[in-house]
Design an enzyme around this catalytic site. Structure first.
Site, short mmCIF file in Angstrom:
data_model
loop_
_atom_site.label_atom_id
_atom_site.label_comp_id
_atom_site.label_asym_id
_atom_site.label_seq_id
_atom_site.Cartn_x
_atom_site.Cartn_y
_atom_site.Cartn_z
N LYS A 120 0.83 -1.20 0.00
CA LYS A 120 0.00 0.00 0.00
C LYS A 120 0.87 1.25 0.00
O LYS A 120 0.69 2.16 -0.81
CB LYS A 120 -0.93 0.00 1.23
CG LYS A 120 -1.96 1.10 1.16
CD LYS A 120 -2.59 1.40 2.49
CE LYS A 120 -1.77 2.44 3.23
NZ LYS A 120 -2.36 2.94 4.46
N ASP A 139 -6.47 0.51 1.07
CA ASP A 139 -6.54 0.73 2.52
C ASP A 139 -7.90 0.22 3.01
O ASP A 139 -8.66 -0.41 2.26
CB ASP A 139 -6.31 2.21 2.85
CG ASP A 139 -7.54 3.06 2.53
OD1 ASP A 139 -8.44 2.56 1.82
OD2 ASP A 139 -7.60 4.20 3.01
#
Ligand code: SF4
Length: 218
Positions: A120, A139
């Protein structure tokens, strides 16, 4: 879900959130990397309160290694998990200094190879700081919204990312995460989604209004 349907959903969500963009404050790739590490389990607003002093004190990767960890821990304490985050920032900084001459690497593979940097964080830095489209930052908001809209049937971030990468063309990957994050924050909240205000309510299998309508029809 077809690619055409997925594109239509993203178009409509983007129209609802035309200002969707990363909300962390940063001016250099290093600042974005550090801010993204700090944003784990923390709001961007809180991170943005902490980072001005941090970035002034540590403008280069080497600077994070020049102090005792306790000093860094104290400065980032308000973002939570400050010991782990201190370790991640210092490990990444050490590798940036040793392997990349002090500059944050401008490749997704090199970013994700840094200790303390997951997919991420690498996707956020690669796409926002370097304009690369090598992955989609997934996320908690992206996970939740893409699940509710059935853009994916998975719950694991890696599989969700893979599904989104299959559904959307590369040039929309940054837009996918920016728009789904905004939608998750503003409308499709975890506890009480505001389905009545949602631009894609009529196409959402998880709409709360759908179940209310069903009950009313019986
Ligand atoms: S209709 Fe409700 S559950 Fe579906 S995406 Fe919109 S806010 Fe989320």
């Amino acid at each position: 879900m077809t690619k055409a349907k997925a594109a239509e959903l993203l178009d409509r969500l983007h129209a609802q959130h035309p200002d969707a963009h990363i909300e962390l404050d940063w001016t250099t790739p290093l600042e974005l990397l550090v801010a993204t590490i700090l944003s784990a389990q923390c709001t961007d607003k809180r991170v943005n309160e902490v980072t001005p002093a941090l970035f002034a004190r540590f403008p280069r990767a080497a600077d994070y290694l020049s102090v005792e960890p306790a000093e860094l821990e104290e400065m980032i304490r308000p973002t939570g998990f400050f010991r782990n985050k201190t370790r991640a920032i210092r490990q990444a900084s050490a590798e940036i200094v040793e392997r990349h001459g002090g500059e944050v690497p401008d490749s997704f593979d090199d970013l994700v190879a840094l200790h303390g940097v997951g997919r991420k964080t690498a996707a956020v830095v690669a796409s926002n700081a370097f304009g690369l489209r090598e992955g989609i930052a997934v996320d908690t908001h992206v996970l939740r919204v893409s699940g509710r809209l059935r853009l994916t049937r998975h719950a694991d971030p890696i599989r969700v990312e893979r599904d989104l990468m299959r559904l959307y063309p590369r040039e929309r990957w940054l837009e996918v995460s920016d728009v789904l994050i905004f939608h998750g924050r503003r409308i499709c909240n975890a506890r009480r989604p505001r389905c009545e205000d949602c631009a894609v309510e009529d196409s959402c299998p998880s709409s709360l209004l759908r179940s209310v309508r069903k009950r009313a029809a019986h």
